[in-house]
Design a protein around this motif. Structure first.
Motif, mmCIF file in Angstrom:
data_model
loop_
_atom_site.group_PDB
_atom_site.id
_atom_site.type_symbol
_atom_site.label_atom_id
_atom_site.label_comp_id
_atom_site.label_asym_id
_atom_site.label_seq_id
_atom_site.Cartn_x
_atom_site.Cartn_y
_atom_site.Cartn_z
ATOM 1 N N UNK A 519 36.474 75.093 48.381
ATOM 2 C CA UNK A 519 37.838 75.229 48.890
ATOM 3 C C UNK A 519 37.889 75.601 50.365
ATOM 4 N N UNK A 520 36.768 76.059 50.895
ATOM 5 C CA UNK A 520 36.697 76.443 52.319
ATOM 6 C C UNK A 520 35.478 75.754 52.942
ATOM 7 N N UNK A 521 35.564 74.434 53.161
ATOM 8 C CA UNK A 521 34.391 73.663 53.560
ATOM 9 C C UNK A 521 34.019 73.769 55.040
ATOM 10 N N UNK A 522 34.770 74.563 55.813
ATOM 11 C CA UNK A 522 34.551 74.584 57.256
ATOM 12 C C UNK A 522 33.456 75.565 57.641
ATOM 13 N N UNK A 523 32.607 75.127 58.575
ATOM 14 C CA UNK A 523 31.461 75.952 58.979
ATOM 15 C C UNK A 523 31.916 77.231 59.690
ATOM 16 N N UNK A 524 32.953 77.102 60.506
ATOM 17 C CA UNK A 524 33.434 78.257 61.260
ATOM 18 C C UNK A 524 34.934 78.107 61.508
ATOM 19 N N UNK A 525 35.504 79.117 62.160
ATOM 20 C CA UNK A 525 36.959 79.128 62.354
ATOM 21 C C UNK A 525 37.402 77.917 63.172
ATOM 22 N N UNK A 526 36.604 77.570 64.182
ATOM 23 C CA UNK A 526 37.000 76.437 65.023
ATOM 24 C C UNK A 526 37.142 75.160 64.190
#
Lengths: 746, 111
Positions: A519-526
């Motif tokens: 559900x949160x596939x992003x490596x970092x906030x950017x």
């Protein structure tokens, strides 16, 4: 001329060894606005904050709270490391732990509670108008898997009701047109100065509500705008108004209906607009007929001549704008007030015209992220379990009055864990402050994420997470807020790092990845921000490089041009394509489709016996220049302006109760009491007192029972849960009853 | 030497205290000291249905008209940040021209 006055728009540069960063103050500390900042920093210290002249939203102006930002960022009381409770709750004994340990503890407790009681037993609570709103919902739905996300206050009585109603009645949100859609502002040739601005239920100079800057109104006044002000207090704006309607708190719906009545019966409405674009006019007319100026004079305590004068002045002014606020929402008739105020701009043809009330739908794309991001990922079974869903189908969040009861009683099912981010509900927002605390104390596990040790964190938290302020984070002011809290799209840029603080985005992404990696596939906030910005065609870095806020073309009269509806046809994005003066959907879910007036549940009229004991009408919540909600009370320069909580009392009332200006007084009713300092002033009706809200004292002892003095001057001790309007929205924060007496020397 | 001053259009001063905080930040004054202070006059009844409530910021002995900022080509901090946009900084003889055109104005020449 220095570059800071004439800069070409870079987002960061150096000057004499000092780094200057362009950014916006959103958030925390408060507010809803997005004024442009030039932040001067060196060696990880913010030296000063100035206004950014190249930001059309704020034109280089800043209020005292932004000018005091360096004091907030580097305050010695900032939370800088995760803290785990080691003593009893409220004892104030904490152990510093690492973020890994903190996340580990959260996962352990979450898994245990999910397994034993189901994910719905976790409640996520957030503060008003913060950056946290879109991402906080994502954490609740996608991370914890719970349908129960809300702001912990009765009836969700702050803008949420308007944000729910406007999409139903007119498709999109509306805002008074003070040229804010254009980067060249007041000089834009398409814009017109409103001939009349009807300021209702807010003092925008102080509150700058919902991303509307109060000084925009002053610029309109300089250019000739005349005012009608609806306010129980004689504010500066009220003294400048053509007509000031000193309303009895909680009776706004009746006043608006009487104005509709006058406008329709005197034929002052815009017949062409009504005929062509609205639905339900005849029904509204019938309903409004019940609200004659004679009858409404008795309800509102406003002379009928003034009601008629105001109705005529608003209807005859072209264009006329309404700048509305939370005042009328914090009453049980709030939803009706919303319908009636919208009807005013609907029947007078002031909708989406220059200088009227404009629909702030972007011409290019829909909200980013969608409101309540992640809700679609919940199973239908879990969606159905939302607290209050059965009773209040209009409310998409957990309904807080029912949630409070569920936390205390375990019915309809147990609530065992509270996640509180950027909110301090026992000091502010929460009604019946001691009941709010009892509900939190009933939890097995409470996490509070905030900038400072608040009374809520001290009293109830098992784990405290230190949050970065607006100057310590990379983020976006995105589209979801661009329409609800209007402003151009742009980035929030990190200037300094304080301790081990993490931004709300970092906390939610890092925890989300541990709870639900898919559900949160992003490596970092950017990466997450880039994902959210996809529809704009710009990445976070591209948007940041651009420096200036990004304006999109704005068009008036979008309903004529097919710019509002998904199918591209003229009209409104509503259930029947019209602007709804009467709402069929409301009728379908058992609500009145038309506005009506309901007496406040406790008042001289609805509870005359109680009123003998508590004879004064109590209104609360007028904003402070230097304090946003319960924030900034630890900043000495701001407390110099607001040293203590103030209750306003008419001179005759003060004399009757033997109270002098500057006396400490008790304000009390059936629910509780608090003490504030009397300000004796003719600016308030002799039957009404106004008490400030959100007060606690960081200088007082933290551990219980003191809790930074949060129960000494807290007016919400007198405000009830469970008296919300029939839709589940809007509660009588501003229209209770009380008595007053001088605090006797011990 | 040309004397500079502050013109304040107090018809539109809202009493927001921004000038005070801008001054404190610029000069690092902290609590109890300021180069400008907002005064409240009223509310006072001036007619049957008319009330006056005015705010007038007044510079103190600590005001040096932001000489350092001004020497760098910037506006005094209070003038730059004023929420209602009611302050002007210029030579007094220029400010007088504004005053001739606009009622409820005042010029301060603190030094």
């Amino acid at each position: 001329m220095r570059k800071t006055d004439t800069h070409p728009g870079e987002w960061r540069w150096e000057e004499d060894g000092v780094t200057i960063t362009r950014t916006i103050a959103w958030s925390g500390p408060g507010c809803h606005s997005q004024c442009g900042l030039l932040v001067y920093s060196k060696d990880n210290r913010v030296l000063k904050v100035e206004g950014d002249p190249a930001t059309p939203y704020s034109e280089g102006r800043l209020c005292l709270r932004c000018l005091a930002l360096p004091k907030v960022v580097h305050h010695p009381d900032r939370l800088t490391r995760p803290l785990k409770r080691v003593g009893q709750r409220g004892e104030g004994k904490w152990e510093q732990i690492t973020w890994d340990e903190a996340y580990g503890l959260i996962i352990e407790k979450t898994r245990k509670i999910q397994a034993q009681y189901g994910p719905e037993s976790i409640a996520v609570m957030m503060g008003t108008g913060r950056n946290i709103w879109h991402i906080g919902a994502k954490l609740a739905y996608t991370g914890f898997g719970t349908p129960n996300v809300c702001m912990l206050f009765s009836g969700l009585s702050c803008y949420a009701p308007r944000l729910r109603v406007m999409p139903i009645t007119q498709g999109f949100f509306c805002v008074a047109d003070c040229s804010q859609m254009f980067p060249d502002r007041f000089d834009n040739p398409a814009w017109k100065v409103p001939e009349c601005v009807l300021v209702w239920g807010n003092n925008p100079l102080v509150s700058n509500p919902d991303s509307f800057m109060g000084w925009w109104l002053v610029e309109c006044m300089k250019r000739g705008s005349k005012l009608i002000v609806v306010d129980p207090r004689r504010t500066w704006l009220a003294t400048k108004a053509e007509t000031w309607l000193q309303i009895r708190p909680g009776t706004d719906a009746a006043l608006a209906l009487a104005m509709i009545n006058v406008i329709i019966e005197e034929g002052l409405y815009d017949k062409e607009f009504v005929e062509k674009w609205t639905f339900g006019f005849d029904k509204l007319r019938e309903r409004a007929r019940q609200y004659t100026p004679d009858k409404v004079e008795k309800i509102t305590w406003i002379p009928k001549e003034k009601i008629i004068e105001a109705a005529r002045f608003y209807a005859n002014s072209k264009p006329a704008a309404i700048q509305w606020g939370v005042g009328f929402e914090q009453a049980n008739s709030g939803i009706s007030s919303i319908l009636a105020l919208q009807a005013l701009w609907g029947i007078t043809g002031n909708l989406d015209v220059p200088g009227g009330n404009i629909i702030n739908k972007p011409t290019t794309f829909r909200e980013i992220p969608p409101p309540l991001w992640g809700r679609q990922e919940l199973s239908s079974e879990l969606k159905k379990k939302r607290i209050g869903g059965k009773e209040y189908p209009l409310v998409p969040m957990a309904q807080p009055d029912i949630l409070i009861d569920a936390m205390l009683t375990g019915k309809p099912y147990p609530i065992k864990m509270a996640w509180i981010q950027s909110s301090n509900p026992i000091a502010c927002m929460g009604a019946d402050s001691k009941k709010t605390l009892q509900a939190l104390e009933a939890m097995d596990f409470v996490v509070v994420a905030d900038l400072f040790m608040t009374p809520t964190a001290m009293a109830a938290a098992d784990l405290i997470l230190p949050v970065s302020s607006a100057l310590e984070r990379d983020a976006i002011r995105a589209e979801c807020y661009e329409t609800a809290w209007w402003g151009p799209i742009r980035t929030v840029n990190k200037v300094v790092q304080v301790g081990e603080c993490k931004s709300d985005e970092e906390i939610i992404l890092e925890l989300g990845k541990r709870l639900n990696p898919e559900g949160f596939p992003w490596k970092n906030v950017e990466e997450m921000l880039d994902f959210l910005l996809q529809a704009t065609g710009k990445s976070f870095k591209e948007l940041r490089e651009q420096g200036a806020p990004r304006y999109f073309p704005f068009e008036y009269r979008k309903y004529e041009k097919g710019l509002l509806r998904a199918d591209g046809k003229p009209g409104f994005e509503t259930e029947n394509g019209k602007f709804l003066l009467s709402v069929p959907y409301f009728e379908k879910i058992g609500l009145d489709g038309l506005p009506y007036f309901d007496e406040p549940p406790e008042s001289p009229f609805s509870t005359p016996e109680l009123a003998k004991e508590y004879p004064l009408v109590l209104t609360t919540g007028a904003r402070h220049w230097g304090l946003f909600s319960s924030e900034q009370r630890q900043i000495p320069e701001l407390r110099e302006i607001h040293p203590n909580p103030i209750t306003e009392i008419h001179p005759e009332t003060a004399e009757k109760y033997g109270i002098k200006d500057g006396d400490w007084i008790w304000i009390e009713n059936m629910r509780g009491k608090c003490k504030q300092i009397a300000k004796v002033t003719a600016s308030i009706d002799k039957r009404v007192v106004h008490a400030q809200h959100g007060w606690w004292f960081p200088e007082k002892p933290g551990p219980a029972p003191s809790l930074f003095g949060v129960f000494e001057s807290n007016i919400n001790l007198l405000v009830p849960y469970g008296q919300q309007g029939p839709s589940g929205y809007c509660a009588p924060y501003r229209c209770g009853i009380c008595r007053i007496r001088k605090v006797q020397e011990e | 030497m040309t004397r500079y001053g502050l013109l304040i259009d107090y018809e539109f001063c809202t009493g927001c205290h921004t000038c005070e905080m801008a001054c404190k930040q610029e000069n690092d004054f902290g609590v109890g000291k300021t180069g400008i202070k907002v005064n409240e006059i009223g509310p006072m009844q001036t007619g049957p249905d008319k009330w006056a409530l005015d705010y007038v910021p007044v510079p103190t002995d600590l005001c040096d008209l932001c000489s350092k900022r001004v020497s760098e080509g910037k506006k005094p901090s209070c003038v730059m940040h004023c929420q209602a946009g009611v302050m002007k900084y210029a030579p007094v003889n220029e400010l007088v021209k504004f005053m001739e055109l606009k009622a409820k104005t005042v010029i301060f020449a603190p030094r």
